[in-house]
Design a protein around this motif. Structure first.
Motif, short mmCIF file in Angstrom:
data_model
loop_
_atom_site.label_atom_id
_atom_site.label_comp_id
_atom_site.label_asym_id
_atom_site.label_seq_id
_atom_site.Cartn_x
_atom_site.Cartn_y
_atom_site.Cartn_z
N ARG A 146 1.19 -1.21 -0.30
CA ARG A 146 0.00 0.02 0.33
C ARG A 146 1.01 0.94 0.49
N ARG A 147 0.74 2.56 -0.46
CA ARG A 147 0.85 3.85 0.20
C ARG A 147 1.89 3.71 1.73
N PRO A 148 2.91 4.33 1.80
CA PRO A 148 3.21 4.24 2.88
C PRO A 148 3.15 6.03 3.80
N ARG A 149 2.80 5.86 4.82
CA ARG A 149 2.48 6.71 5.35
C ARG A 149 3.50 7.52 6.60
N LEU A 150 3.22 8.56 7.02
CA LEU A 150 3.83 8.99 7.77
C LEU A 150 4.09 8.74 9.14
N VAL A 151 4.30 7.23 9.43
CA VAL A 151 3.82 7.06 10.44
C VAL A 151 5.72 5.88 10.77
N LEU A 152 6.26 5.61 12.04
CA LEU A 152 7.53 5.17 12.10
C LEU A 152 7.57 3.93 11.56
N LYS A 153 6.82 2.65 11.25
CA LYS A 153 7.27 1.72 10.99
C LYS A 153 7.00 1.57 9.11
N ASP A 154 6.04 2.74 8.71
CA ASP A 154 6.42 3.10 7.45
C ASP A 154 8.16 3.43 7.56
N ALA A 155 8.10 4.15 7.75
CA ALA A 155 9.42 5.18 7.19
C ALA A 155 10.72 3.91 7.77
N ILE A 156 10.30 2.51 8.76
CA ILE A 156 11.28 1.67 8.94
C ILE A 156 11.62 1.70 7.51
N ILE A 157 10.63 0.75 6.89
CA ILE A 157 10.89 0.53 5.92
C ILE A 157 11.51 0.69 5.25
N TYR A 158 11.04 2.15 4.69
CA TYR A 158 11.50 3.47 3.39
C TYR A 158 12.75 3.05 3.83
N GLY A 159 13.25 3.31 5.15
CA GLY A 159 14.76 3.48 5.19
C GLY A 159 15.49 2.17 5.07
N ALA A 160 14.91 1.12 5.27
CA ALA A 160 15.40 -0.43 5.19
C ALA A 160 15.72 -0.59 3.62
N VAL A 161 14.96 0.20 2.74
CA VAL A 161 15.06 -0.02 1.56
C VAL A 161 16.74 1.77 1.03
N PHE A 162 16.94 2.14 1.71
CA PHE A 162 17.25 3.36 1.10
C PHE A 162 19.09 2.59 1.71
N LEU A 163 18.99 1.81 2.91
CA LEU A 163 19.87 0.57 3.90
C LEU A 163 20.86 -0.13 3.10
N ALA A 164 19.45 -1.13 2.06
CA ALA A 164 20.00 -2.27 1.51
C ALA A 164 20.71 -2.01 0.57
N LEU A 165 20.60 -0.62 -0.34
CA LEU A 165 21.00 0.17 -1.73
C LEU A 165 22.84 0.75 -1.00
N MET A 166 22.24 1.30 -0.24
CA MET A 166 24.06 1.92 0.48
C MET A 166 24.83 1.18 0.60
N LEU A 167 24.00 0.24 1.56
CA LEU A 167 25.18 -0.54 2.79
C LEU A 167 26.17 -1.92 1.56
N THR A 168 25.39 -2.00 0.10
CA THR A 168 26.05 -3.50 -0.53
C THR A 168 26.68 -2.24 -1.64
N SER A 169 26.90 -3.20 -2.41
CA SER A 169 28.35 -2.47 -4.07
C SER A 169 26.68 -1.87 -4.89
N SER A 170 25.65 -1.97 -4.64
CA SER A 170 24.68 -1.58 -5.80
C SER A 170 24.03 0.07 -5.32
N GLY A 171 24.47 0.16 -4.57
CA GLY A 171 24.15 1.75 -4.83
C GLY A 171 25.09 2.90 -5.19
N VAL A 172 26.45 2.19 -5.79
CA VAL A 172 27.12 3.17 -6.37
C VAL A 172 27.02 4.12 -7.56
#
Length: 468
Positions: free
Chosen positions: A102-128
């Motif tokens: 579903r659409r992400p909302r401005l709640v902590l659990k949704d923000a954690i998922i958004y942040g997890a996607v970002f970290l999954a990119l930037m903490l691996t070789s995919s981010g570059v």
């Protein structure tokens, strides 16, 4: 209050990261080779890009790079840099949408998922791929946004979120089909590998539905927006492989033949059994490389579960998924498998599998949410996890910012010397313009000058590599 602050930070810090990346970056050697800081020729560059690879992503990248100076100076390229930042944030948002269903909302659990996607990119070789150089940024941001958005529509349909379109009038259904025809064409023209993977996945998904004894109404599929989108994808492949150059980029590139061990179709037909062995080697390497970070994460989750999970009272995540959820998971994983398998002719570059990587991250988080609810019960667990993630994000922003500022100073000095140089050929040691980076995570940028493109023209002057 703390939860709200953490929520805002989890959404905001990735945007800050991309602002740092896109406004402090120095154009790479490939960017200069493609025409950075030269007179724009939008249609000429787009035509050249079509003849090179026939991909919309390349056509966009080649057309806009002329507007970029070697380092950021306020001008037209400000608009494109802002677009890049917005596109990167939107790509994370789309992936989060898939992970949540579903659409992400401005709640902590949704923000954690958004942040997890970002970290999954930037903490691996995919981010570059998303910050190393504008050539890749403009190519793969375009590819990522279009592909993930297109797949999101199908995933949402499998989860029952598109049923409202079945009740609209015939005229609106016709307009929807036209829009999806266009979107399918854009999706296919964006990245030929992704389009091929999508099309090959369809018959295998139908086979899965039959094996699992689910009703298949092919007429409803064909005579709807779904069928229209497939027609659009097929037409795009016709443009790429019949009108355009097809695989000519691979056939003529020494890099693909040597570094990637590209196996052309004529070689396969000439030595079938020897080619099969090379294809097996390619797939063993490609799947192993692709799955490696997910195996590490899975091992960590197993450890956490052994420590805390057995004591969790809420074990909904162990009870399985509904039929619609299973269909979504099977479709997503089929696409990912076919995406990697479609690269059987080469040892792939990381950037080539960005759409598949994002889909796996999103699907993994979709499944992990059930495990998360069972393992981290209560506000303290959620808050602690969010705090750790914010700390990781801040670290990434600081390190990337330091590397970017350092390289901006290093390359800036060379650029000033080139600008002030009165001779015909300026000599530079490539070691003097080498970008610093971390192993695997990287966080640096592509070098300002590269040996394969030398001599290069900078500020209208010839720049060559020093002999000593």
């Amino acid at each position: 209050m703390l939860k709200k602050i953490l929520c805002v930070l989890l959404y905001a810090l990735p945007v800050v990261f991309f602002v740092v990346c896109y406004f402090l970056i120095v154009t790479s050697g490939e960017d200069i080779f493609q025409g950075a800081n030269t007179s724009p020729d939008i249609f000429g560059d787009m035509a050249a890009a079509f003849n090179h690879s026939a991909r919309l992503a390349d056509m966009y990248a080649w057309a806009v790079i002329n507007f970029f100076n070697y380092t950021y100076q306020f001008g037209v390229d400000t608009i494109f840099r802002i677009i890049d930042v917005l596109a990167a944030g939107f790509l994370l948002w789309l992936s989060t949408y898939i992970a949540l269903g579903r659409r992400p909302r401005l709640v902590l659990k949704d923000a954690i998922i958004y942040g997890a996607v970002f970290l999954a990119l930037m903490l691996t070789s995919s981010g570059v791929t998303l910050y190393g150089g504008f050539s890749k940024i403009h190519n793969y941001l375009f590819i990522g946004v279009v592909c993930v958005a297109f797949l999101l529509i199908y995933f949402k349909d499998l989860l029952g979120g598109m049923k409202l379109f079945e009740k609209i009038s015939k005229m609106r259904k016709l307009w929807l089909a036209v829009l999806m025809l266009i979107f399918g064409f854009v999706f296919g023209m964006t990245s030929s590998v992704t389009a091929v993977a999508f099309l090959i996945s369809l018959p295998f998904f139908v086979l899965y539905l039959k094996i699992s004894h689910q009703k298949i109404r092919m007429r409803d599929f064909v005579l709807s927006w779904r069928g229209a989108s497939v027609v659009g994808v097929l037409f795009s492949l016709f443009c790429i492989y019949v009108i355009g150059p097809g695989l000519a980029e691979y056939d003529t590139s020494e890099i693909y033949r040597t570094v990637c061990d590209y196996l052309a179709f004529d070689e396969i037909f000439a030595d079938f059994f020897g080619s099969v062995w090379r294809i097996v080697q390619h797939n063993a390497f490609n799947f192993g490389r692709f799955l490696a970070p997910f195996v590490v994460v899975l091992a960590g989750m197993v450890v956490v579960y052994l420590v805390t999970g057995r004591r969790a009272k809420n074990k909904r995540w162990l009870k399985g998924f509904s039929r619609d959820q299973r269909n979504f998971l099977v479709a997503a994983l089929l696409f990912v498998f076919m995406h990697i398998f479609a690269l059987s002719q080469i040892y792939y570059f990381t950037r080539m599998v960005l759409p598949a990587y994002l889909v796996v991250v999103a699907v993994g988080l979709y499944v992990a949410r059930f495990w998360f609810d069972a393992t981290f019960r209560g506000k303290s667990g959620v808050t602690a996890l969010a705090t750790v993630m914010v700390g990781a994000m801040v670290t990434l922003v600081v390190v990337r910012g330091c590397f970017a500022a350092e390289y901006l100073g290093k390359a800036g000095r060379v650029l000033e010397e080139i600008r002030a140089f009165d001779g015909e050929v300026y000599c530079v040691k490539l070691a003097d313009v080498k970008s610093r980076n971390l192993p695997y995570i990287y966080l640096g940028q592509e070098d300002f000058l590269v040996d394969w493109a030398m001599p290069q023209t900078v500020y209208g002057k010839t720049v060559a590599e020093c002999d000593t």
